[in-house]
Design a protein around this motif. Structure first.
Motif, mmCIF file in Angstrom:
data_model
loop_
_atom_site.group_PDB
_atom_site.id
_atom_site.type_symbol
_atom_site.label_atom_id
_atom_site.label_comp_id
_atom_site.label_asym_id
_atom_site.label_seq_id
_atom_site.Cartn_x
_atom_site.Cartn_y
_atom_site.Cartn_z
ATOM 1 N N ASP A 51 0.868 -1.179 0.000
ATOM 2 C CA ASP A 51 0.000 0.000 0.000
ATOM 3 C C ASP A 51 0.909 1.235 0.000
ATOM 4 O O ASP A 51 1.815 1.335 0.834
ATOM 5 N N PRO A 52 0.677 2.166 -0.911
ATOM 6 C CA PRO A 52 1.596 3.308 -1.007
ATOM 7 C C PRO A 52 1.538 4.250 0.193
ATOM 8 O O PRO A 52 2.362 5.167 0.281
ATOM 9 N N PRO A 87 1.749 1.500 -6.848
ATOM 10 C CA PRO A 87 0.713 1.220 -5.851
ATOM 11 C C PRO A 87 0.358 -0.268 -5.873
ATOM 12 O O PRO A 87 0.012 -0.793 -6.937
ATOM 13 N N GLU A 152 3.350 7.442 -5.468
ATOM 14 C CA GLU A 152 2.817 6.123 -5.830
ATOM 15 C C GLU A 152 3.512 4.976 -5.102
ATOM 16 O O GLU A 152 2.956 3.905 -4.963
ATOM 17 N N THR A 153 4.732 5.215 -4.670
ATOM 18 C CA THR A 153 5.438 4.214 -3.858
ATOM 19 C C THR A 153 6.154 4.938 -2.727
ATOM 20 O O THR A 153 6.385 6.145 -2.803
#
Lengths: 217, 155, 784
Positions: A51-52, A87, A152-153
């Motif tokens: 989960d980001p 993600p 996103e990460t």
């Protein structure tokens, strides 16, 4: 230190050796999910889920953990810093499991801290920062900073160098926190707009670095 | 497709056939008729389905029934016996820690786990421990009071 | 004997609840039970070109599949039951399953009935729907403009009604006033989130022609009526049982298609059928609350006297008019524009507007929180504009204590009040002057402390049936009780209302036990079964104690009068010579000559020796219809500190001083206040249902809709004043909604007060850190 992937968050909290060596892991774990989720959820499951906005990934990044991945074909090791791809997306291949987390010994005298702002409903981070600061001979010898919830990460901030060799005065920390967001494509959603999220990330970075420095010996 | 599992539920051995995808909460409610375990959400937030699995509070909507094979499960129906209430049940009653009662079984079972680890929690620790249990009626104040009171009674 | 009225005794309902032995609707299991699942529209607005259920019908375990076309002639549309007059109300049909068009994400398309929950759910995935998407419109103000997507053919500009309230001459007041201000105020859409999702379980017996339907209901008699309309079965053939109900907050008042669908399926298949929503379905289908866009103007003098209030409100109704929807933003909102103040000139216009969203109906407070919020927000803005303390502005405009009953400009008459008393008490608790001094000092240190003070009153205890009729409410608003004495001397009260957490099984037992001098254990309260209880109108609008409790009181008095007749007969004395003492009728001057309540209960039930002409049995029925609504009131105060760097709000203290008249059970009253305040703080700080512009609900689960958690909420300090109401025999007012009504503006005003030095005047709810921070940045930008 090696942590099996199916170790529950509760087991992490209960582990005295882990708490002694990596107090940051216990500190962050206390904020993951809730009491029931920590009883059943596992560190490997959470990391592989990617989960980001999860709290643990940036901790793995600043600690420079290595993940052991296993499939029927065999084992391979991947640095945490190369594990997260997007993600809910990682380098894990079909048929491959995350089985172990390997942590290098923290630098001598390192202080670690995590600061985050939670989304009110889910408890996930709108923005969170993990920091590790090692001091030698009165000046910062090493500084690591990683973020979650922002993009996103989870990602490691590349720009902590200006702190090395300094005493880490607030202005310098502020500049590093500011620089860490340069060029970052921040998430924008109903819980936090882009500008606010970047702002929170800077605040979290400053608070985490400041606290990590204070904890360094 | 279905497989047989054996669970220890409230001290009794129960064997039942379940689909591998069946959630523990559904099996407890629909197959074992233990309807004191409630389902209030589908994202593991509300905590109404909390049961004790080997003594620890878990959300039974987020545990597959097959994962509970061979484990000890305590639901709200099994928390007390002999017509007596568990000190937490008694305290929720005395402190008006419930209104509609739907979240109550989960609240109580979470509190059982909390007090087993931390017999003297502060108000902040209690509120933190209840993050995974939503109540829409009480505003939590009397739930916190009930857990504080039960902590005293259990010491 | 000490009375139970006023005593905070433990609740009678709790033992079954704390042991998991209560039966909620989804716990009902019947022989041969089938399970239903409903296919919901994934589009907010679309023509239905084709619904293909062939594969679903073939699926394992599936018993039947129905579409809108199948049911068009078999099940009537979902009715709207509050037809507010004089507003050109347009209520287009709301089919139980969509026939040619869907109007919100969640609109029902097909019903699957199967042997298990899983089989029913799985079969939904096999239904193929061919949609022809249309434009969505989610904002009520935008939906009312020319050119907006049209939901219903016969509702131009989507305007369901245009309702006006006037008193005095607002235009003249504004023309003459030296001070005028205006503000656009948003009341975001909220998700009620009763912890128990809705469910319905229907069982039709072809042998008796009787339908029994278990429904998660706040008002089983109303549901019986609505179900009769939809299923076409006469009311006397329908039994509605609302067993244990896990909270409602208004969301379990309306009639929904769902209970009609399972009822029809049971009729059609001859087997019982159950449906239970999950939380995602609940968020899409169960009614939402609030959703106003308000344009508000206030005018007054330079020294703080409010002379006028004008509003133009767009109230979102969603895709269809839910059961009580038209009455919420009108009767329960606009009529309360004067609040606790003497405002001589009021003019309000409310547009009810259809939007491609989930229907909106009553949510805790229902219309009054919106009215209180806009008024209290405007007063703080006014105070700031004229440089006067906001508390002094309120004090200057409060209706004086000696003016009750008081008729406000909107035409309604407040029963009783002591608004200054509650204000003084709350100010004393917070030590207002001291806080202002601390605030000034903190500001010098660059810290942002704020205080919000709300003086409120609200309308509840709904209400006189004659008024209900006059305002288009599709039923009465009296309530009822049967008080029945068993031969053992145990008493049961069968009540028309349906408590679902509010504790009337206890408080009503206290009323009855007091009347007969019994221990409370000897009294039981039965509710929620239309076969057992007399016609009632439900539990909502903080009406249960004021209206149904009064019916209980009157019925108990009637029983006691009959018991006295029997006692006089048995004691060979005149009734006038009997005293009631310690649970006995005693002959005056002869303390050894007495008949206890238990003896009279037995005699009445065996009837061996009754007074001539007196029927056997000891029971009475009462229907209580109040002469007016009740108007509880109070003052709430909140102090906060705002972190200007992050926008985070920390509540320092929250004080609630409420006056709901005499309290039957103070413990339960306090619980209602706690819950109401926290629900309001959720609204003020973090709750908001969000649709994107395509009409997709982005806050579709508890991962994104922030119901308050224990760790996010403060402790509430409560206190009370006691001003009885003259309109019912108990003197009581309601307290179920006051917390929610009062707390929202209290918190928002506190935060705006804290940020006043930065130039922040208004922030739209909810005051999430993101919004507070953004408001600070905007104010700073404005200053540059």
């Amino acid at each position: 230190m090696r942590i099996g992937a199916t170790t529950t968050y509760r087991e992490l909290l209960d582990s005295k050796p882990l708490r002694a060596k990596y107090p940051l892991i216990a500190e962050v774990t206390e904020h993951i999910g809730d009491l029931q989720v920590r009883n059943a959820g596992t560190i490997g499951g959470g990391l592989a889920h990617a989960d980001p906005a999860a709290d643990m990934p940036p901790v793995m990044l600043v600690l420079d953990a290595t993940f052991v991945l296993q499939s029927k074909g065999g084992k391979r090791s991947v640095p945490a810093r190369k594990f997260f791809k997007g993600p809910f997306t990682t380098v894990l291949k079909p048929g491959e499991l995350l089985v172990e987390i390997r942590l290098p010994g923290p630098p001598k005298g390192a202080g670690m801290a995590y600061a985050s702002f939670e989304q009110a409903a889910s408890g996930y981070a709108l923005a969170g920062a993990a920091a590790l600061v090692a001091v030698a001979k009165g000046v910062i010898a090493r500084a690591e900073l990683a973020f979650t919830g922002v993009a996103e990460t989870p990602f490691l901030a590349p720009a902590t160098k200006p702190l090395i060799g300094t005493k880490g005065d607030p202005d310098a920390i502020g500049r590093v926190a500011e620089a860490a967001m340069a060029g970052v494509e921040a998430n924008d959603d109903i819980h936090a707009g882009r500008e606010y999220r970047l702002h929170l990330a800077r605040v979290a970075a400053r608070r985490a670095l400041t606290e990590a420095l204070a904890r360094a010996t | 497709m279905k497989r047989s599992i054996t669970l220890d539920v409230n001290g009794a051995t129960r064997t039942t056939e379940v689909e591998p995808r069946a959630l523990l909460a559904s099996v407890l409610r629909d197959q074992l008729d233990l309807t004191g375990t409630h389902i209030g959400c589908d994202t593991s937030q509300c905590g109404a389905c909390t049961v004790l699995l080997d003594g620890r509070a878990v959300k039974s909507c987020t545990v597959l029934a097959v994962q509970a094979e061979g484990k000890q499960i305590t639901t709200i129906e099994g928390l007390s016996g002999d017509g007596r209430l568990h000190p937490l049940q008694q305290a929720f009653w005395e402190k008006h820690g419930l209104q509609c009662g739907f979240c109550t079984p989960g609240m109580i079972l979470t509190a059982v786990d909390l007090l087993s680890q931390n017999p003297t929690p502060s108000e902040a620790e209690i509120r933190h421990a209840l993050e995974g249990n939503l109540c829409r009626c009480t505003g939590y104040q009397n739930i916190v009071a009930a857990i504080q009171s039960a902590a005293g009674a259990l010491r | 004997m000490a009375t139970l009225f006023g005593s905070g005794i433990k609740r009678r309902e709790d033992p079954r609840l704390v042991t998991g032995r209560a039966t909620y609707t989804d716990d009902v299991k019947l022989p041969g039970l089938l399970y239903a699942a409903i296919l919901r529209s994934t589009y907010a607005h679309a023509k239905l070109k084709q619904v293909d259920v062939a594969k679903a019908k073939q699926a394992a375990g599936v018993v039947a599949v129905y579409t809108g076309a199948d049911l068009r002639d078999k099940v009537n549309a979902v009715p709207c039951a509050w037809n507010v007059p004089n507003c050109d109300l347009k209520v287009p049909p709301h089919p139980v399953l969509a026939v040619d068009k869907v109007r919100y994400v969640g609109d029902g398309i097909a019903l699957v009935v199967a042997e298990s929950r899983a089989a029913a759910r799985d079969a939904l995935d096999l239904i193929e729907v061919d949609y022809d998407p249309l434009d969505a419109v989610v904002d009520p103000e935008r939906a009312a403009q020319k050119g907006a997507p049209q939901l219903h053919a016969d509702v131009p500009n989507n305007v369901a009604f245009t309702w006006k309230v006037t008193g005095g001459d607002a235009d003249k007041a504004f023309a003459e006033a030296p001070v005028k201000l205006e503000q656009r105020i948003l009341q975001p859409r909220l998700l009620p989130t009763a912890m128990e999702p809705r469910a319905a379980c229907a069982s039709y017996n072809p042998g008796t022609g009787q339908l029994t339907c278990w429904i998660t209901s706040q008002n089983p008699h109303i549901h019986r009526f609505l179900l009769s309309v939809m299923t076409k079965l006469p009311e006397h053939r329908i039994r509605v049982i609302a067993p244990e109900v896990g909270g409602g907050f208004g969301s379990k008042i309306p009639g929904y298609a769902d209970e009609a669908l399972v009822s029809f399926a049971s009729l059609d298949l001859g087997r019982p059928v159950k449906w239970t929503e999950d939380r995602s379905e609940n968020y899409k289908v169960t009614i939402h609350g609030r959703d106003h866009v308000e344009h508000v103007e206030l005018c007054g003098t330079k020294d703080g006297k409010i002379t006028g209030l004008r509003t133009r409100v767009y109230a979102g109704l969603g895709g269809y008019a839910s059961t009580a929807a038209p009455g919420i933003p009108t009767i329960l909102h606009g009529l309360m524009y004067s609040g606790p103040y003497a405002i001589p000139n009021i003019a309000g216009t409310v547009y009810g507007v259809y939007t491609t969203t989930t229907p909106v109906d009553a949510y805790r407070g229902a219309g009054r929180p919106e009215a209180t919020f806009l008024l209290e927000r405007m007063i703080d803005l006014y105070a700031r504009k004229i440089g006067m303390d906001p508390v002094e502005v309120r004090r200057k405009n409060l209706i004086p204590n000696d003016k009750f009953p008081y008729t406000v400009a909107t035409g309604i008459t407040y029963d009783s009040g002591n608004y200054q008393g509650a204000l003084d008490k709350a100010l004393q608790m917070i030590d207002y002057k001291k806080f202002r001094a601390e605030q000034a000092k903190a500001r010098k240190d660059g810290r942002y402390l704020g205080i919000g003070v709300t003086t409120y009153c609200e309308i509840c205890g709904l209400g006189p049936s004659q008024v209900a009729g006059a305002v288009g409410f599709g039923g009465g608003l009296y309530d009822s009780a049967i008080v029945r004495v068993y031969p053992t001397g145990v008493v049961r009260a069968y009540i028309g209302a349906k408590p679902h957490g509010q504790g009337e099984e206890t408080t009503f037992a206290q009323i009855v036990a007091d009347e007969f001098g019994l221990p409370v254990e000897n009294v039981e309260v039965v509710a929620g079964d239309t076969e057992a209880t007399p016609q009632g109108w439900g539990t909502y609008g903080s009406r249960t104690t004021a209206v149904c409790g009064s019916a209980v009181k009157v019925a108990a008095q009637r029983v006691k009068a009959k018991a006295k007749q029997i006692a006089a007969h048995l004691l060979e004395a005149n009734e006038a010579d009997l005293d009631w003492k310690d649970g006995k009728f005693v002959v005056k001057g002869s303390p050894d000559k007495s008949k206890s309540f238990g003896e009279l209960a037995l005699m009445a039930n065996v009837a061996w020796n009754m007074p001539p002409g007196v029927e056997p049995g000891l029971e009475a029925t009462a229907f209580f219809d109040p002469t007016n609504f009740v108007f509880p009131f109070g003052t709430h105060i909140c102090t906060v500190e705002v972190d200007a760097e992050t926008g985070e709000v920390k509540i320092l203290r929250y004080i609630a001083v409420d006056d709901c008249g005499p309290q039957i059970n103070p413990m339960i009253v306090e619980g209602q206040v706690h819950g109401g305040v926290i629900q309001g703080l959720g609204e003020a700080l973090q709750e908001r249902a969000v649709y994107d512009e395509d009409g997709q609900l982005l806050t579709g689960t508890l991962m994104d809709y922030a119901v308050p958690k224990a760790s996010q909420m403060p402790k509430i300090e409560t206190a009370h004043t006691v001003t009885p109401s003259p309109v019912n025999p108990l003197g009581v007012k309601g307290v179920g909604e006051t917390g929610t009504i009062a707390s929202v503006p209290t918190l928002v005003n506190a935060v705006c007060d804290a940020l006043a030095p930065l130039g922040v005047t208004h922030i739209d709810k909810p005051l999430t850190p993101a919004r507070v921070w953004t408001a600070i940045q905007q104010a700073k930008g404005g200053a540059r």
